[in-house]
Each structure stands twice: as C-alpha cells, then as structure tokens.
Design an enzyme around this catalytic site. Structure first.
Site, PDB file in Angstrom:
ATOM      1  N   GLY A  36     -82.778  48.572  35.615  1.00  0.00           N
ATOM      2  CA  GLY A  36     -81.729  49.395  35.042  1.00  0.00           C
ATOM      3  C   GLY A  36     -80.627  48.611  34.366  1.00  0.00           C
ATOM      4  O   GLY A  36     -79.704  49.207  33.800  1.00  0.00           O
ATOM      5  N   ALA A  37     -80.708  47.266  34.399  1.00  0.00           N
ATOM      6  CA  ALA A  37     -79.655  46.452  33.788  1.00  0.00           C
ATOM      7  C   ALA A  37     -79.729  46.480  32.266  1.00  0.00           C
ATOM      8  O   ALA A  37     -78.743  46.183  31.583  1.00  0.00           O
ATOM      9  CB  ALA A  37     -79.746  45.010  34.290  1.00  0.00           C
ATOM     10  N   LYS A  39     -82.715  45.132  30.470  1.00  0.00           N
ATOM     11  CA  LYS A  39     -83.499  43.986  29.985  1.00  0.00           C
ATOM     12  C   LYS A  39     -84.440  44.385  28.847  1.00  0.00           C
ATOM     13  O   LYS A  39     -84.455  43.744  27.796  1.00  0.00           O
ATOM     14  CB  LYS A  39     -84.319  43.382  31.138  1.00  0.00           C
ATOM     15  CG  LYS A  39     -83.497  42.881  32.298  1.00  0.00           C
ATOM     16  CD  LYS A  39     -84.377  42.329  33.398  1.00  0.00           C
ATOM     17  CE  LYS A  39     -85.307  43.367  34.008  1.00  0.00           C
ATOM     18  NZ  LYS A  39     -84.588  44.498  34.626  1.00  0.00           N
ATOM     19  N   SER A  40     -85.244  45.414  29.064  1.00  0.00           N
ATOM     20  CA  SER A  40     -86.212  45.831  28.052  1.00  0.00           C
ATOM     21  C   SER A  40     -85.515  46.344  26.798  1.00  0.00           C
ATOM     22  O   SER A  40     -85.939  46.051  25.673  1.00  0.00           O
ATOM     23  CB  SER A  40     -87.140  46.915  28.616  1.00  0.00           C
ATOM     24  OG  SER A  40     -87.951  46.399  29.650  1.00  0.00           O
ATOM     25  N   SER A 107     -87.899  39.387  37.673  1.00  0.00           N
ATOM     26  CA  SER A 107     -88.087  37.993  38.121  1.00  0.00           C
ATOM     27  C   SER A 107     -86.980  37.589  39.100  1.00  0.00           C
ATOM     28  O   SER A 107     -86.128  36.775  38.771  1.00  0.00           O
ATOM     29  CB  SER A 107     -88.144  37.033  36.927  1.00  0.00           C
ATOM     30  OG  SER A 107     -87.112  37.245  35.988  1.00  0.00           O
TER      31      SER A 107
END
Length: 214
Positions: A36-37, A39-40, A107
């Site tokens: 949810g940060a 990244k994608s 990761s």
C-alpha cells in the site's frame, strides 16, 4: 548432482555495447516498502516517463511475478528469500541487456536486498525506499489485505505479523504520504540524471515527432 560440469559462457555482445546501442545506462531501480506504500504505482509511472523519453525499461511487479516465475512460492521467510533471489537474477539479466529494470516488491528483509546488490556491479543497484506511514498504508489498503491480516486471515503479513526491515542507507527515499506521484517520479528521474544513468533533458520520441510535425 553437482554443478561442476556447468560452465559460464561469455556473450558475444557485451553489456557496454548494449548500453551504447540503447544510448543510456542500465541498472535496477529496486522499490521496497510496505504493502500500500505505492511501489507499483511509482514504478509504473517512472517506467512510463522513461519510455516517453525513448529509453528502454521494464517493470517486474511482485504480484505479476507470482503468477508465473514465482508461482508456488508462499510467504514464509524462506519463500520470501527465494522470491527475491529469483527476481534479483532476472533483474541482473535486464541490466546485462542494457535496460533499466524496475522492481516493485515489499522485499522485507535487508539481507535479501543486499544479496541482490552484491550480484550487480557498483552503481547498478539503486535501492528506493517507498516510505509511507503504516496507518496511511492501512487507510489506502487497495487490496483489503490489512483488514484480513488484522483478523488473522493472512498469516505472516508484513507490517502486522511479520517484520519489515527498512533500508539503512538507500540511494533514495520517497515519502509517498507527503509527495504526489509527479513529485515522486521527478525525484527518481533527477537521481538517474545526476548519476548519469540517463541524459539530462533527453528529448522523447513523442516530442521529436511533434517537433517534426509528424
């Protein structure tokens, strides 16, 4: 069976030749952070910006990779390590081909990310901490995962029942709870320009066609 009979074959075309052909450097942009940060979202936005500038790049996304290459791996610490090991090797192939690889994976373990750094040449591994407060990640919760993890329906969920080890000294930290997507992308592009992975202000194919009236 041992692997002493397996030999490494040098390629006829070198990484440096491929970089010259592409007109830019090659590296791994390793986006790490909580679910949810963003990244994608950030990786794909950077990929779009690079493509518009006529650069060769490709996104390796955590969820997408688990549909194919890493299908069958779970979320135990051992499987997470194997997940990252495989991705690191694939990302290295992209670097060797002269392209910019963008990886969007939680990761969570620092040691696993450092192992990927170790298989690449100096300057090729660019660790980007996509930093976002846990409560904001939970508020976004695009997949409804935090709610399930809080109910105990998802075991070993990073940030709730499994630890996340943030980078100690990443090349970049992007606070996605403070910056919008355009500001975040600009930070990444600026870093690539400063480190001379890409040319500053390179004209995109799209802009070139518009200038020529095509």
């Amino acid at each position: 069976m041992g692997q002493s009979h397996i030999l490494w074959h040098e390629t006829a075309v070198t990484k440096e030749e491929r970089r010259r052909l592409n007109g830019h450097g090659s590296c791994v942009l390793w986006f790490t952070g909580l679910s949810g940060a963003g990244k994608s979202t950030l990786a794909n936005a950077v990929d779009r910006r690079l493509t518009e500038r006529g650069l060769r790049s490709y996104v390796l996304d955590g969820d997408n990779i688990r549909h194919g290459l890493n299908r069958g791996l779970g979320f135990s610490p051992e499987d997470r390590r194997e997940n990252i090991r495989r991705i690191g090797e694939v990302a290295k192939l992209f670097v060797d081909s002269g392209q910019i690889a963008l990886t969007a994976f939680i990761s969570p373990f620092r040691e696993d990310r450092d192992r990927v750094r170790d298989i690449l040449d100096p300057g090729e591994f660019i660790e980007i901490h996509v930093d976002c407060a846990l409560d904001e990640c939970e508020r976004r919760d695009p997949k409804g995962l935090y709610e399930k993890a809080r109910r105990g329906e998802i075991p070993e969920f990073t940030g709730i029942s499994s630890p996340y080890e943030p980078p100690g000294s990443p090349e970049l930290t992007i606070r996605t709870d403070r910056l919008n997507i355009e500001e975040s992308v600009n930070r990444v592009i600026a870093y690539l320009e400063e480190t001379k992975q890409i040319e500053r202000g390179r004209v995109s194919h799209r802009d070139l066609h518009q200038t020529l009236g095509e």
